[in-house]
Design an enzyme around this catalytic site. Sequence first.
Site, mmCIF file in Angstrom:
data_model
loop_
_atom_site.group_PDB
_atom_site.id
_atom_site.type_symbol
_atom_site.label_atom_id
_atom_site.label_comp_id
_atom_site.label_asym_id
_atom_site.label_seq_id
_atom_site.Cartn_x
_atom_site.Cartn_y
_atom_site.Cartn_z
ATOM 1 N N SER A 52 0.808 -1.301 0.080
ATOM 2 C CA SER A 52 0.184 0.077 -0.033
ATOM 3 C C SER A 52 0.871 1.220 0.193
ATOM 4 O O SER A 52 2.084 1.379 0.537
ATOM 5 C CB SER A 52 -0.871 -0.090 1.360
ATOM 6 O OG SER A 52 -1.509 -1.267 1.281
HETATM 7 N N1 SAH Z 1 -0.594 -4.561 4.012
HETATM 8 C C1 SAH Z 1 0.082 -5.160 2.624
HETATM 9 C C2 SAH Z 1 -1.000 -5.184 1.563
HETATM 10 C C3 SAH Z 1 -1.285 -6.216 0.599
HETATM 11 S S1 SAH Z 1 -2.468 -5.994 -0.482
HETATM 12 C C4 SAH Z 1 1.444 -4.651 2.186
HETATM 13 O O1 SAH Z 1 1.535 -3.098 2.514
HETATM 14 O O2 SAH Z 1 2.364 -5.216 1.396
HETATM 15 C C5 SAH Z 1 -3.759 -7.139 0.210
HETATM 16 C C6 SAH Z 1 -3.287 -8.506 0.711
HETATM 17 O O3 SAH Z 1 -4.494 -9.027 1.045
HETATM 18 C C7 SAH Z 1 -2.928 -9.231 -0.597
HETATM 19 O O4 SAH Z 1 -1.344 -9.623 -0.197
HETATM 20 C C8 SAH Z 1 -3.840 -10.232 -0.701
HETATM 21 O O5 SAH Z 1 -3.392 -11.418 -1.226
HETATM 22 C C9 SAH Z 1 -4.313 -10.405 0.710
HETATM 23 N N2 SAH Z 1 -5.749 -11.054 0.699
HETATM 24 C C10 SAH Z 1 -6.756 -10.715 -0.286
HETATM 25 N N3 SAH Z 1 -7.919 -11.456 0.170
HETATM 26 C C11 SAH Z 1 -7.605 -12.055 1.275
HETATM 27 C C12 SAH Z 1 -8.088 -13.080 2.046
HETATM 28 N N4 SAH Z 1 -9.443 -13.337 2.083
HETATM 29 N N5 SAH Z 1 -7.326 -13.331 3.418
HETATM 30 C C13 SAH Z 1 -6.209 -13.079 3.639
HETATM 31 N N6 SAH Z 1 -5.519 -12.281 2.769
HETATM 32 C C14 SAH Z 1 -6.048 -11.686 1.840
#
Ligand code: SAH
Length: 220
Positions: A68
């Site tokens: 993000s």
């Molecule tokens: N805070 C992280 C954001 C990653 S984007 C960073 O800054 O790197 C959001 C993440 O949520 C992705 O890695 C995606 O795979 C995960 N995600 C999506 N649906 C999900 C679910 N149902 N359970 C767990 N993770 C999920």
Amino acid sequence: MSFPFQRDSPQLQRERMVRTQLADRGIRDLRVLDAMRKVPRHEFVPESFRQDAYEDHPLPIGEGQTISQPYIVAAMLKHLALQANERILEIGTGSGYVTALLSLLCAEVYSVERHAQLAASAESTLHRLEYRNVKIRVGDGGQGWAEYAPFDAILVSAATPEMPPALFAQLRDGGRMIVPVGPPSIQELQLIYKVSGRPEVKILEGCRFVPLVEGAVDSG
Ligand code: SAH
């Protein structure tokens, strides 16, 4: 003396990120600013995007997911106002960047990621950088992590059409959750307090996250 092709050190880039992207835009929470000054964001992005690690936007981290934008991370952390003795559940570990920030801001961090490869990579980065008060699990974050509930706070890093009830159930009474709610194209950040077992919702700024997808996957 510096040459035009030399970049500022990561430390200097972080100082500038905190000043221009966060403090100048109204993030005043000193604990949040301090944590963002400390966590080496460039360690959480793929090698090929390192030079952009401190830029004002999200970056790809593989599996079609993103780390993000620094500002939205700081805004979410500011709204949660975490205390040093609290336990937090994070949904969507991704790169592990927010997990590292949470590790500095509270006592215990539980994080759920649906992509096994992202979870493994985040876990190894966090271990290498010695963030120790963190547990990561591969699974469907929409179901939370009942084993360690209740949590003081929950941070959801993926967009959902509605606040997942299983997560609300795992919040302690008086706790709070921050979650991007809305369709895939655009969402609003909601801060949801649990007051006598019921949700009290505060609508915050607009945002754009990758969708929360049901079920876990072993590989991309
Ligand atoms: N805070 C992280 C954001 C990653 S984007 C960073 O800054 O790197 C959001 C993440 O949520 C992705 O890695 C995606 O795979 C995960 N995600 C999506 N649906 C999900 C679910 N149902 N359970 C767990 N993770 C999920």
